[in-house]
Enzyme design. Structure first.
Site, PDB file in Angstrom:
ATOM      1  N   TRP A 154       0.893  -1.488   0.127  1.00  9.83           N
ATOM      2  CA  TRP A 154      -0.423   0.192   0.331  1.00  9.83           C
ATOM      3  C   TRP A 154       0.855   1.258  -0.155  1.00  9.83           C
ATOM      4  O   TRP A 154       0.635   2.768  -0.170  1.00  9.83           O
ATOM      5  CB  TRP A 154      -0.948   0.193   1.015  1.00  9.83           C
ATOM      6  CG  TRP A 154      -0.054  -0.011   2.618  1.00  9.83           C
ATOM      7  CD1 TRP A 154       0.083  -1.661   3.275  1.00  9.83           C
ATOM      8  CD2 TRP A 154       0.993   0.248   3.227  1.00  9.83           C
ATOM      9  NE1 TRP A 154       0.588  -1.751   4.106  1.00  9.83           N
ATOM     10  CE2 TRP A 154       0.691  -0.185   4.542  1.00  9.83           C
ATOM     11  CE3 TRP A 154       0.759   2.120   3.058  1.00  9.83           C
ATOM     12  CZ2 TRP A 154       2.259   0.297   5.119  1.00  9.83           C
ATOM     13  CZ3 TRP A 154       2.083   2.484   4.207  1.00  9.83           C
ATOM     14  CH2 TRP A 154       2.857   1.332   5.360  1.00  9.83           C
ATOM     15  N   ASN A 155       1.838   1.222   0.271  1.00  9.20           N
ATOM     16  CA  ASN A 155       3.024   2.363   0.443  1.00  9.20           C
ATOM     17  C   ASN A 155       3.126   2.951  -0.603  1.00  9.20           C
ATOM     18  O   ASN A 155       3.119   4.629  -0.456  1.00  9.20           O
ATOM     19  CB  ASN A 155       4.199   1.640   1.397  1.00  9.20           C
ATOM     20  CG  ASN A 155       5.168   1.567   1.332  1.00  9.20           C
ATOM     21  OD1 ASN A 155       4.872   0.386  -0.128  1.00  9.20           O
ATOM     22  ND2 ASN A 155       6.224   1.201   0.965  1.00  9.20           N
ATOM     23  N   GLU A 181      -4.807  -3.488  -0.257  1.00  6.12           N
ATOM     24  CA  GLU A 181      -6.171  -3.304   0.107  1.00  6.12           C
ATOM     25  C   GLU A 181      -5.964  -1.308   1.312  1.00  6.12           C
ATOM     26  O   GLU A 181      -7.475  -1.316   0.684  1.00  6.12           O
ATOM     27  CB  GLU A 181      -7.287  -4.637   0.623  1.00  6.12           C
ATOM     28  CG  GLU A 181      -7.309  -5.335  -0.119  1.00  6.12           C
ATOM     29  CD  GLU A 181      -6.041  -6.696  -0.819  1.00  6.12           C
ATOM     30  OE1 GLU A 181      -6.100  -7.278  -1.187  1.00  6.12           O
ATOM     31  OE2 GLU A 181      -4.961  -6.063  -0.119  1.00  6.12           O
ATOM     32  N   GLY A 231       6.776  -6.633  -0.233  1.00  4.43           N
ATOM     33  CA  GLY A 231       6.701  -6.246   0.901  1.00  4.43           C
ATOM     34  C   GLY A 231       6.859  -6.893   2.135  1.00  4.43           C
ATOM     35  O   GLY A 231       8.591  -6.666   1.656  1.00  4.43           O
ATOM     36  N   SER A 232       7.101  -7.643   3.083  1.00  3.03           N
ATOM     37  CA  SER A 232       7.443  -7.897   4.158  1.00  3.03           C
ATOM     38  C   SER A 232       8.470  -9.218   4.133  1.00  3.03           C
ATOM     39  O   SER A 232       8.369  -9.933   3.440  1.00  3.03           O
ATOM     40  CB  SER A 232       6.630  -8.133   5.594  1.00  3.03           C
ATOM     41  OG  SER A 232       5.878  -8.792   5.267  1.00  3.03           O
ATOM     42  N   GLU A 253      11.223  -8.186  -3.455  1.00  5.74           N
ATOM     43  CA  GLU A 253      11.925  -6.824  -2.559  1.00  5.74           C
ATOM     44  C   GLU A 253      11.444  -6.517  -1.210  1.00  5.74           C
ATOM     45  O   GLU A 253       9.930  -6.699  -1.615  1.00  5.74           O
ATOM     46  CB  GLU A 253      11.615  -5.668  -4.062  1.00  5.74           C
ATOM     47  CG  GLU A 253      12.152  -4.686  -3.461  1.00  5.74           C
ATOM     48  CD  GLU A 253      11.659  -3.431  -2.295  1.00  5.74           C
ATOM     49  OE1 GLU A 253      11.852  -3.554  -1.196  1.00  5.74           O
ATOM     50  OE2 GLU A 253       9.943  -2.860  -2.840  1.00  5.74           O
ATOM     51  N   CYS A 287      10.270   1.119   2.137  1.00  6.03           N
ATOM     52  CA  CYS A 287      11.723   0.075   2.645  1.00  6.03           C
ATOM     53  C   CYS A 287      13.280   0.804   2.393  1.00  6.03           C
ATOM     54  O   CYS A 287      14.145   0.154   3.147  1.00  6.03           O
ATOM     55  CB  CYS A 287      10.964  -0.721   1.249  1.00  6.03           C
ATOM     56  SG  CYS A 287      11.063  -0.342  -0.057  1.00  6.03           S
ATOM     57  N   GLU A 384      12.707  -3.585  11.466  1.00  5.58           N
ATOM     58  CA  GLU A 384      12.176  -3.011  11.070  1.00  5.58           C
ATOM     59  C   GLU A 384      11.122  -1.743  11.171  1.00  5.58           C
ATOM     60  O   GLU A 384      10.369  -2.645  11.438  1.00  5.58           O
ATOM     61  CB  GLU A 384      12.218  -3.071   9.013  1.00  5.58           C
ATOM     62  CG  GLU A 384      11.906  -1.886   8.410  1.00  5.58           C
ATOM     63  CD  GLU A 384      11.098  -2.219   6.795  1.00  5.58           C
ATOM     64  OE1 GLU A 384      11.347  -1.987   5.880  1.00  5.58           O
ATOM     65  OE2 GLU A 384      11.148  -3.455   7.004  1.00  5.58           O
TER      66      GLU A 384
END
Length: 479
Positions: A154-155, A181, A231-232, A253, A287, A384
């Site tokens: 989402w970021n 979402e 993502g994570s 990534e 990130c 993080e």
């Protein structure tokens, strides 16, 4: 003045825009005020099967579309993105919360990716290899790998999908994209540009839903030949396992915890003021953000003073308001995480120099926070934060600073500030990170690879390297 509105939300499958109907929906919340912007339709199992079938048929059409035509459609889509930039940026700020100026810039950079890869589509080449037998022709061709399942967070709801879509489409692949979402309208607006530019039906599908169900069904399908995820780290591991079960390549990534090495001979003012701006851009939910500031002892006190001053000058507010530099966090979970990390660091002995708490106003706002002299026992030295917290620690020698910078399994981005040419060369060689900025924080460019090392992922997006992940080599020997 045009009224501000939030776009209706859909699934996009086989060229059709599908509303909620009887589907389950999820609320999309404006993080600046907590107001519901709209209801997002969530894909059913049948919807995902329809998307897979459409991607299969779309790939059959798109891989046979000549590169010049693929390039023309992609350029036309980029032009539409530029023409619609203000509208798309408004959607982004409403749903994601970042300042409108940052959203505008992101939309324009997303358009750049489609322009860049439209040209890369025309440069997919192969080679003729001389044979060691007479009368034999040996060819190596690079061809589209097949339908792609792509997952984005989402970021950065424009540029992250753009990196994946532009490279995959340039290669000749069809794509099923599942954006985050929390910020769906931005990705749908990009899809609208591609649709209006003439992208054939079935080449692109946009789906939303329960992430675990969507990823499991898509990746398990024999139709999908390639997976791409941003993502994570925990989710990246899970999707890697699912891709491996089908022997499918995956580009990852993942997270970062970007170290910044500031040496005694550095331009301290530039490192500190630029560091504060970089750290709190996107409310720290980036990130590749600089997170752990490692400062050589000779300039530590001066750096801390300048960094805190620059942090306190930042303007916090709704991203739709002019002058805002730091917006809200994405959701209440992020607020709770920031409070927990700060409380743990202070309990371990860190100095809280500014910030450290929620802001008493509607929305998910947290003060830009600076922690100094953070001990190694603090959680934030290992996790993080993905939020507006900066960590400051001194170091003695080059070796000490480098050891701390490279200590974590994260290796996405890193930064260093020095006026010494030898130090710059050595730190560039020895820092373990996929992307390194020396005497600058701005390191991302369309024409350069974007990706990490170690647990921050593998494979690069962007640049000449980006298209290769969506191509496969085919060797043909002919008499």
């Amino acid at each position: 003045m045009q009224s501000i509105h939030y776009d209706p939300l859909y699934l996009f499958i086989n060229g059709a825009w599908l509303g909620a109907g009887e589907r389950d929906t999820a609320a999309v919340i404006n993080p600046a005020n907590g107001v519901t912007l709209g209801r997002l339709p969530l894909a059913t199992a049948a919807d995902l099967d329809s998307a897979l079938d459409a991607a299969r048929q779309g790939f059959d059409v798109w891989r046979r579309t000549v590169p010049a035509e693929r390039a023309r459609i992609m350029r036309a889509a980029a032009t539409l993105m530029r023409e619609r930039a203000e509208h798309i940026a408004t959607q982004m700020t409403l749903e994601e919360g970042k300042p409108l100026a940052e959203s505008r810039d992101e939309v324009l950079r997303a358009a750049e990716y489609f322009e860049w890869f439209s040209e890369e589509a025309r440069r997919i080449d192969g080679r003729v290899v001389p044979a060691n037998r007479p009368g034999v022709q040996q060819l190596v061709k690079r061809q589209a790998i097949g339908p792609v399942a792509a997952f984005t967070p989402w970021n950065f709801p424009a540029i992250t999908p753009a990196r994946k879509l532009s490279a995959a489409l340039a290669a000749g692949c069809s794509v099923i994209l599942k954006p985050g979402e929390e910020s769906p309208a931005t990705a749908l607006a990009l899809a609208r540009c591609l649709d209006d530019a003439g992208l054939p039906k079935g080449v692109l599908q946009i789906v939303f839903g329960v992430p675990d169900m969507v990823s499991a069904r898509l990746i398990a399908s024999p139709i999908i030949r390639k997976v791409a995820f941003t993502g994570s780290i925990p989710v990246g591991r899970l999707l890697s396992e699912r891709a491996a079960a089908g022997v499918k390549p995956i580009t990852l990534e993942l997270g970062g915890h970007g170290p910044v090495l500031v040496f005694d001979d550095a331009d301290v003012d530039a490192a500190a003021s630029g560091g504060a701006a970089n750290r709190f851009r996107g409310t720290g939910q980036i990130c590749i953000s600089s997170t752990r500031f490692l400062i050589q002892r000779g300039v530590y006190d001066r750096f801390v003073e300048r960094f805190v001053a620059a942090t306190n000058e930042l303007v916090i507010g709704d991203g739709m308001q002019a002058g805002t530099q730091v917006g809200p966090l994405a959701n209440p979970r992020q607020l709770a995480k920031m409070e927990s990390l700060v409380a743990d660091a202070v309990a371990q002995g860190a100095r809280l120099l500014t910030g450290g708490k929620r802001i008493d106003r509607p929305g998910y706002f947290f003060e830009p926070t600076v922690l100094a002299d953070v001990p190694m026992s603090a959680r934030i030295m290992h996790e993080e934060p993905f939020g507006p917290i900066a960590v400051l620690r001194p170091f003695a020698s080059f070796e000490d600073g480098l050891a701390e910078a490279n200590r974590l399994p994260y290796a996405l981005s890193a930064y260093a500030f020095t006026r010494d040419a030898r130090t710059a060369i050595d730190v560039g060689d020895q820092l373990e990170a996929g992307m390194i900025g020396i005497n600058q924080y701005r390191i991302v460019a369309t024409e350069l690879p974007f990706g990490g090392m170690k647990e921050s992922g593998h494979g690069s997006e962007g640049g000449a390297e980006g298209i290769g992940h969506y191509l496969t080599n085919k060797f043909i020997s002919q008499i």
